[in-house]
Scaffold this active site. Structure first.
Site, mmCIF file in Angstrom:
data_model
loop_
_atom_site.group_PDB
_atom_site.id
_atom_site.type_symbol
_atom_site.label_atom_id
_atom_site.label_comp_id
_atom_site.label_asym_id
_atom_site.label_seq_id
_atom_site.Cartn_x
_atom_site.Cartn_y
_atom_site.Cartn_z
ATOM 1 N N GLY A 89 0.844 -1.196 0.000
ATOM 2 C CA GLY A 89 0.000 0.000 0.000
ATOM 3 C C GLY A 89 0.875 1.240 0.000
ATOM 4 C CE LYS B 188 -6.906 1.219 10.349
ATOM 5 N NZ LYS B 188 -5.780 0.596 9.628
ATOM 6 C CE1 TYR C 123 -9.295 3.213 8.345
ATOM 7 C CE2 TYR C 123 -9.949 4.624 10.171
ATOM 8 C CZ TYR C 123 -8.982 4.167 9.301
ATOM 9 O OH TYR C 123 -7.702 4.657 9.388
ATOM 10 C CD GLN D 92 -2.406 11.583 4.538
ATOM 11 O OE1 GLN D 92 -3.224 10.788 5.014
ATOM 12 N NE2 GLN D 92 -2.275 12.828 4.986
HETATM 13 N N1 SER Z 1 -7.516 9.607 8.851
HETATM 14 C C1 SER Z 1 -8.426 8.501 9.072
HETATM 15 C C2 SER Z 1 -9.785 8.804 8.602
HETATM 16 O O1 SER Z 1 -10.169 9.944 8.681
HETATM 17 C C3 SER Z 1 -8.463 8.169 10.528
HETATM 18 O O2 SER Z 1 -7.465 7.294 10.839
HETATM 19 O O3 SER Z 1 -10.493 7.935 8.196
#
Ligand code: SER
Length: 317
Positions: free
Chosen positions: A8, A146, A142, A12
């Site tokens: 990956g 995690k 998400y 960013q």
């Molecule tokens: N930068 C990420 C997001 O906003 C958070 O870890 O999804």
């Protein structure tokens, strides 16, 4: 010298992590892998680059073997706001890449870094000075990925002895590759828009606090943690790290001090508003400080100065 595979690598973090690792470990010891052909072509201008779908166990394993990898940095992720649009895809990508990384780290005896996030917390987590060990019931796919990733990574360490390590990144502010599909992205986008047009419309409510890190500190967190003495690590997956917490109003005031003609308004995105409200306002990162010497260098003023300067140069303004 350690040989590191970053999967990956075109995102960013990866985009700036590759030169950072090359500086620390040598050009030949860093392999940048990404899914997309155009990204691999870009990466190959400045790094050893390979095309890889990290959910393809066999192809991933062949790369680990080919380069005799000692450490994997698994940076594959679909972020929070995109994840809410396609939860199945987010689960399959985030967990597919993680499980493959864990199993390959176990098979080839490599260390493994996988970032966690403030997204691992949820509405019923204490929001100020959020402790290292606390309630983690996130409301996003998400975040679910995690938390699962943290638990699995700790399990692979305690059950199989895999050297897994991780930090919970807050919003990352950077001037290399843009973030995409995250809830904290506004704190990067605003700099580009103010320099391009002098105006920014913000999707996050003006009084919502979130932790943030400037990329140079984030990169140091990674290498510092991966080099830390394992005997000192009480925690592993995953450490709170932060160095600033602000809301959009406070960030925009800092920008306006430096760019007086800048104007701002709000068009709140309900999904991002809900996600950001469920995340901590400020993390307690004392465990990272005690266990591996986390010591961030950037504050809000220095970050704003540097972002305005570097993005103006980048956009030729
Ligand atoms: N930068 C990420 C997001 O906003 C958070 O870890 O999804």
């Amino acid at each position: 010298m350690k040989r590191i595979l970053v999967v990956g690598a075109g995102g960013q973090i990866g985009t700036e992590l590759i030169p950072h690792l090359q500086k620390n470990y040598g050009y030949d010891n860093v392999i940048a892998a990404d899914l997309k052909d155009e990204v691999v072509a870009r990466l190959s201008q400045n790094a050893i680059a390979e095309k890889l779908d990290a959910t393809d166990f066999q192809a991933y394993g062949e790369l680990v073997k080919k380069y005799k990898v000692d450490a994997i940095y698994n940076m594959v992720a679909l972020l929070s706001a995109t994840g809410e649009r396609m939860p199945d895809v987010a689960w399959n990508i985030n967990m597919g890449a993680l499980l493959n990384s864990l199993n390959l780290a176990k098979e080839f005896n490599t260390a493994l870094f996988t970032p966690s996030s403030i997204g691992a917390f949820g509405s019923n987590t204490p929001h100020t000075k959020t402790p290292q060990d606390t309630v983690m019931r996130p409301n996003t796919i998400y975040g679910v990925c995690k938390v699962t990733g943290e638990l699995l990574s700790d399990y692979y360490f305690s059950r199989f002895g895999v050297d897994t390590r991780s930090v919970r990144f807050p919003g990352l502010i950077s001037n290399g590759a843009l973030p995409g599909g995250g809830t904290t992205d506004y704190a990067v986008e605003v700099f580009y828009e103010i320099i391009r047009s002098g105006h920014y419309t913000c999707p996050i409510p003006e009084d919502t606090y979130m932790d943030m890190l400037y990329m140079p500190d984030a990169l140091n967190a990674l290498t510092q943690l991966m080099e830390a003495d394992p005997a000192k690590l009480v925690h592993r997956n995953s450490f709170n790290v932060t160095c600033m917490s602000f809301n959009p109003r406070e960030l925009f005031a800092k920008i306006k001090e430096r760019v007086p003609h800048a104007t701002f308004d709000f068009d709140v995105d309900p999904v991002k508003a809900q996600i950001s409200a469920s995340w901590p306002d400020s993390l307690d990162d004392s465990c990272a400080r005690e266990e591996w010497g986390w010591n961030p260098q950037w504050d809000l003023d220095a970050m704003v100065d540097d972002m305005l300067k570097t993005i103006a140069q980048k956009l030729g303004k």
